[in-house]
Design a protein around this motif. Sequence first.
Motif, mmCIF file in Angstrom:
data_model
loop_
_atom_site.group_PDB
_atom_site.id
_atom_site.type_symbol
_atom_site.label_atom_id
_atom_site.label_comp_id
_atom_site.label_asym_id
_atom_site.label_seq_id
_atom_site.Cartn_x
_atom_site.Cartn_y
_atom_site.Cartn_z
ATOM 1 N N ASP A 33 0.656 -1.025 0.060
ATOM 2 C CA ASP A 33 -0.052 -0.055 0.034
ATOM 3 C C ASP A 33 0.993 1.200 -0.054
ATOM 4 O OD1 ASP A 33 -2.288 -1.500 0.281
ATOM 5 O OD2 ASP A 33 -2.365 -1.644 2.311
ATOM 6 N N PHE A 34 1.282 1.672 -1.026
ATOM 7 C CA PHE A 34 2.350 2.787 -1.395
ATOM 8 C C PHE A 34 2.065 4.069 -0.737
ATOM 9 C CE2 PHE A 34 5.505 5.096 -3.675
ATOM 10 C CZ PHE A 34 5.044 6.210 -3.955
ATOM 11 N N ARG A 35 2.846 4.665 0.090
ATOM 12 C CA ARG A 35 2.779 5.999 0.552
ATOM 13 C C ARG A 35 3.636 6.956 -0.143
ATOM 14 N NH1 ARG A 35 0.781 5.359 6.756
ATOM 15 N NH2 ARG A 35 -0.966 4.415 6.438
ATOM 16 N N CYS A 36 5.027 6.564 -0.250
ATOM 17 C CA CYS A 36 5.861 7.641 -0.659
ATOM 18 C C CYS A 36 7.320 6.694 -1.212
ATOM 19 C CB CYS A 36 6.251 8.688 0.050
ATOM 20 S SG CYS A 36 7.711 8.208 1.086
ATOM 21 N N VAL A 37 8.110 7.488 -2.240
ATOM 22 C CA VAL A 37 9.248 6.872 -2.615
ATOM 23 C C VAL A 37 10.333 7.945 -2.356
ATOM 24 C CG1 VAL A 37 8.927 7.569 -4.871
ATOM 25 C CG2 VAL A 37 10.691 5.663 -4.273
ATOM 26 N N SER A 38 11.426 7.488 -1.835
ATOM 27 C CA SER A 38 12.621 8.427 -1.718
ATOM 28 C C SER A 38 13.601 7.939 -2.127
ATOM 29 C CB SER A 38 12.684 8.820 -0.030
ATOM 30 O OG SER A 38 13.892 9.572 0.178
ATOM 31 N N ALA A 39 14.690 8.481 -2.977
ATOM 32 C CA ALA A 39 16.023 8.379 -3.463
ATOM 33 C C ALA A 39 17.036 9.059 -2.928
ATOM 34 C CB ALA A 39 15.765 8.285 -5.069
ATOM 35 N N GLY A 40 18.230 8.408 -2.829
ATOM 36 C CA GLY A 40 19.040 9.003 -2.189
ATOM 37 C C GLY A 40 20.318 8.410 -2.669
ATOM 38 N N ARG A 41 21.571 8.878 -2.479
ATOM 39 C CA ARG A 41 22.833 8.453 -3.072
ATOM 40 C C ARG A 41 23.217 6.807 -2.683
ATOM 41 N NH1 ARG A 41 26.466 13.366 -1.021
ATOM 42 N NH2 ARG A 41 25.895 14.810 -2.523
ATOM 43 N N SER A 42 22.601 6.172 -1.659
ATOM 44 C CA SER A 42 22.884 4.906 -1.435
ATOM 45 C C SER A 42 21.660 3.887 -1.676
ATOM 46 C CB SER A 42 22.990 4.862 0.367
ATOM 47 O OG SER A 42 21.888 5.406 0.934
ATOM 48 N N GLY A 43 20.719 4.663 -2.115
ATOM 49 C CA GLY A 43 19.593 3.542 -2.916
ATOM 50 C C GLY A 43 18.111 4.266 -2.724
ATOM 51 N N VAL A 44 17.136 3.503 -2.734
ATOM 52 C CA VAL A 44 15.762 3.904 -2.661
ATOM 53 C C VAL A 44 15.047 3.154 -1.357
ATOM 54 C CG1 VAL A 44 13.779 3.901 -4.019
ATOM 55 C CG2 VAL A 44 16.019 4.217 -5.076
ATOM 56 N N ALA A 45 13.889 3.989 -0.937
ATOM 57 C CA ALA A 45 13.175 3.620 0.024
ATOM 58 C C ALA A 45 11.808 3.620 -0.187
ATOM 59 C CB ALA A 45 13.516 4.581 1.416
ATOM 60 N N VAL A 46 11.061 2.751 -0.367
ATOM 61 C CA VAL A 46 9.450 2.488 -0.571
ATOM 62 C C VAL A 46 8.792 2.228 0.801
ATOM 63 C CG1 VAL A 46 7.656 1.606 -1.973
ATOM 64 C CG2 VAL A 46 9.933 1.788 -3.126
ATOM 65 N N LEU A 47 7.955 3.462 1.057
ATOM 66 C CA LEU A 47 7.234 3.292 2.288
ATOM 67 C C LEU A 47 5.771 2.943 1.938
ATOM 68 C CD1 LEU A 47 7.096 3.870 5.412
ATOM 69 C CD2 LEU A 47 6.211 6.237 4.862
ATOM 70 N N GLY A 48 5.586 1.725 2.866
ATOM 71 C CA GLY A 48 4.016 1.406 2.651
ATOM 72 C C GLY A 48 3.566 1.810 3.978
ATOM 73 N N SER A 49 2.181 1.284 4.213
ATOM 74 C CA SER A 49 1.220 1.648 5.340
ATOM 75 C C SER A 49 1.865 0.719 6.580
ATOM 76 C CB SER A 49 0.034 1.027 5.140
ATOM 77 O OG SER A 49 -0.052 -0.202 5.141
ATOM 78 N N HIS A 50 2.578 -0.406 6.416
ATOM 79 C CA HIS A 50 3.232 -1.026 7.791
ATOM 80 C C HIS A 50 4.635 -1.415 7.520
ATOM 81 C CE1 HIS A 50 -0.721 -0.790 9.764
ATOM 82 N NE2 HIS A 50 -1.316 -1.387 8.651
ATOM 83 N N GLU A 51 5.361 -1.163 6.407
ATOM 84 C CA GLU A 51 6.545 -1.661 6.287
ATOM 85 C C GLU A 51 7.289 -0.490 5.292
ATOM 86 O OE1 GLU A 51 3.754 -2.335 3.546
ATOM 87 O OE2 GLU A 51 4.013 -4.142 4.961
ATOM 88 N N VAL A 52 8.578 -0.549 5.196
ATOM 89 C CA VAL A 52 9.689 0.207 4.264
ATOM 90 C C VAL A 52 10.280 -0.799 3.487
ATOM 91 C CG1 VAL A 52 11.343 0.648 6.252
ATOM 92 C CG2 VAL A 52 11.123 2.167 3.941
ATOM 93 N N TYR A 53 10.358 -0.733 2.292
ATOM 94 C CA TYR A 53 11.519 -1.424 1.436
ATOM 95 C C TYR A 53 12.284 -0.673 1.156
ATOM 96 C CZ TYR A 53 7.527 -4.765 0.789
ATOM 97 O OH TYR A 53 6.524 -5.657 0.990
ATOM 98 N N VAL A 54 13.858 -1.374 1.131
ATOM 99 C CA VAL A 54 14.908 -0.513 0.876
ATOM 100 C C VAL A 54 15.785 -1.239 -0.246
ATOM 101 C CG1 VAL A 54 17.230 0.381 1.926
ATOM 102 C CG2 VAL A 54 15.352 0.325 3.192
ATOM 103 N N PHE A 55 15.892 -0.502 -1.547
ATOM 104 C CA PHE A 55 16.702 -0.963 -2.618
ATOM 105 C C PHE A 55 17.938 -0.304 -2.859
ATOM 106 C CE2 PHE A 55 11.995 -1.589 -3.141
ATOM 107 C CZ PHE A 55 12.002 -2.787 -3.433
#
Length: 94
Positions: A33-55
Amino acid sequence: VLVLSKYGVGRDHAVVSIDDDGEEAARADVSVDFRCVSAGRSGVAVLGSHEVYVFSKRLEQDAVAETSADGSFACISGDNVFIFGVGSISKISV
């Protein structure tokens, strides 16, 4: 980095990175359940309603962590992901 969603489906998304020529460089499918995506020098974070995925930068999944339900924004910085919620900031190290 872009997030593409299938029309009418709430949990099927693709995170896509674009190279300097405007071409697709990498893609990762996420079911969240997507809330936001954030990209930085080290990678990408995808925030859901109860979890965060780091790529990684190449959109290979590095980590998944549970978060509080009130998170509305995630920011990735080095080996840390900061989750901003209503009246709180959480830090997750990856």
